[in-house]
Design an enzyme around this catalytic site. Structure first.
Site, short mmCIF file in Angstrom:
data_model
loop_
_atom_site.label_atom_id
_atom_site.label_comp_id
_atom_site.label_asym_id
_atom_site.label_seq_id
_atom_site.Cartn_x
_atom_site.Cartn_y
_atom_site.Cartn_z
N GLN A 122 -10.00 -5.71 -5.27
CA GLN A 122 -9.58 -6.51 -4.06
C GLN A 122 -10.51 -6.67 -2.33
OE1 GLN A 122 -6.47 -7.87 -3.95
NE2 GLN A 122 -6.50 -8.43 -1.99
N HIS A 142 0.81 -1.11 0.06
CA HIS A 142 -0.01 -0.14 0.17
C HIS A 142 1.01 0.95 0.00
CE1 HIS A 142 -3.51 -2.39 0.36
NE2 HIS A 142 -3.52 -2.47 1.70
N GLU A 151 -11.87 -2.76 -2.04
CA GLU A 151 -10.95 -2.23 -2.64
C GLU A 151 -9.95 -2.05 -4.53
OE1 GLU A 151 -7.44 -3.12 -1.03
OE2 GLU A 151 -8.15 -3.95 0.75
N HIS A 204 -9.92 2.22 1.61
CA HIS A 204 -9.25 1.02 2.41
C HIS A 204 -10.48 1.32 3.19
CE1 HIS A 204 -7.35 -1.98 4.10
NE2 HIS A 204 -6.62 -2.73 3.04
C1 BGC Z 1 -4.70 -6.16 2.41
C2 BGC Z 1 -3.85 -6.74 2.49
C3 BGC Z 1 -3.77 -6.33 4.28
C4 BGC Z 1 -4.82 -5.00 4.34
C5 BGC Z 1 -4.21 -4.45 5.49
C6 BGC Z 1 -6.00 -5.60 2.88
O1 BGC Z 1 -5.91 -4.58 1.73
O2 BGC Z 1 -5.37 -6.61 0.93
O3 BGC Z 1 -3.27 -8.47 2.83
O4 BGC Z 1 -3.15 -7.16 5.43
O5 BGC Z 1 -4.88 -4.09 3.34
O6 BGC Z 1 -4.83 -3.72 6.54
#
Ligand code: BGC
Length: 349
Positions: free
Chosen positions: A282, A106, A310, A179
């Protein structure tokens, strides 16, 4: 319709943070902090009761400063993992900040989620809006090019839209997302009881570090199959609770606004529809959620307190020539939109 702004404290380096509260005439309220261009709350009007805040978050800025789960944050420059925190672009190798073992997740520890954005309240044809801008300097977190990004949150008649824009002076990967962790259950119970449908039958195969290995797999008949409404926790007799953390390649084409997923609360009285111009989604069921600070209204969040949907383009695309490109070049405009739309089925009693 109204837009309020309040002072929300300072970051450890002294930058001032504001919290904006947007209300529309349909009864939706969004809270957006300039820290991380973060969605702190989303109140959805429900008949027969007070509105329901459907996203996880904190009452105070301090909770967000300590959080490493990206609660409600804007993610960039690249969502998901970049393997070995490096990539080659136009023959030149770039090394990124590592924040998950040898990889980058990220956008790195100092990604867009913990930058202070500049906010401009607006009222557009659809409702109250907040435009947030951030200038990401050449070399920030290891990425090339000065990148100017804009995120616009607009309260629409049935929910929230987020529009993304970006321009650069040098080629760079850009693959942003939002997120928020959703929970549509009124009492905040485990999200495993939601039903979910994802408009995709294809997911990326992952290695042990959750990096795509380049293969695309058909979800039919597997635990990742949400082609029809299925419980997030899985069928009772199977492997409960299922852990979902996967990227789905949507049936729709990039650039067209199409439905990516629909989630329903356990009593099926509230539905969230995610529509996007992105080509993938995602889905993360929040199984690793571990939050040190106490959440809104005194809630202590843990695994499966919320789930994330996401929309973005394939993770690790800069290292996978067969994946759609996420490279933005000078003269081009990065542009995407996502809508979170809500529908109610029956009054809550
Ligand atoms: C990811 C996870 C990650 C999380 C973090 C998500 O977008 O897919 O793998 O642990 O974000 O908070």
């Amino acid at each position: 319709m109204s837009i309020e702004c309040r002072s929300w404290g300072r970051t450890p380096s002294g930058e001032e943070v504001s919290l904006y509260i947007l209300n529309n005439k349909e009864g939706y309220t969004a809270g957006i902090a300039t820290y991380g261009a973060t969605l702190t709350k989303l109140d959805v009007p429900v008949s027969g009761g007070p509105s329901l805040d459907v996203v996880l978050g904190f009452d105070e800025l301090g909770g967000y400063l300590k959080d490493d789960n990206y609660l409600g944050a804007t993610i960039g420059r690249t969502a998901g993992r970049i393997s070995q925190a490096e990539f080659v672009l136009d023959g030149k190798k770039f090394s990124l900040d590592k924040n998950e073992g040898e990889n980058q997740l990220h956008g790195g520890a100092k990604g867009f989620h913990n930058r202070v954005w500049t906010a401009f309240p607006e009222e557009n044809a659809e409702g109250p809006a907040l435009r947030l801008c951030y200038d990401s300097a050449d070399g920030e977190s290891g990425y090339p090019g000065n990148l100017r990004v804009t995120v616009i949150y607009t309260l629409i008649k049935n929910g929230l839209r987020i529009d993304y824009r970006g321009v650069t002076d040098s080629p760079t990967p850009v693959n942003m997302t939002a997120h928020p962790y959703f929970n549509l259950n009124i009492n905040g119970e485990d999200i495993g009881s939601h039903e979910l449908k994802i408009f995709s039958s294809k997911t990326l195969n992952l290695d042990d570090s959750l990096i795509p290995n380049g293969e695309i797999i058909d979800v039919k008949g597997t635990d990742a199959d949400f082609t029809d409404f299925s419980l997030i926790k899985g069928a009772a007799a199977r492997n409960y609770p299922l852990k979902h953390d996967r990227f789905y390649i949507l049936n729709s084409r990039k650039g067209e606004m199409n439905i990516a997923a629909i989630a329903r609360s356990s009593s099926f009285d509230l539905e969230l529809e995610v529509a996007t111009t992105q080509s993938g989604l995602q889905f993360y069921s929040g199984n690793s959620l571990s939050v040190g600070s106490v959440g809104k209204c005194g809630c202590q969040y843990g695994p499966r307190s919320g789930f994330c949907l996401e929309p973005h383009t394939h993770p690790d695309a800069p290292n996978k020539p067969k994946f759609p490109s996420v490279i933005l070049r000078p003269g081009e405009i990065y542009e995407h939109s996502t809508e979170y739309r809500f529908r109610e089925f029956k009054a809550r009693s």
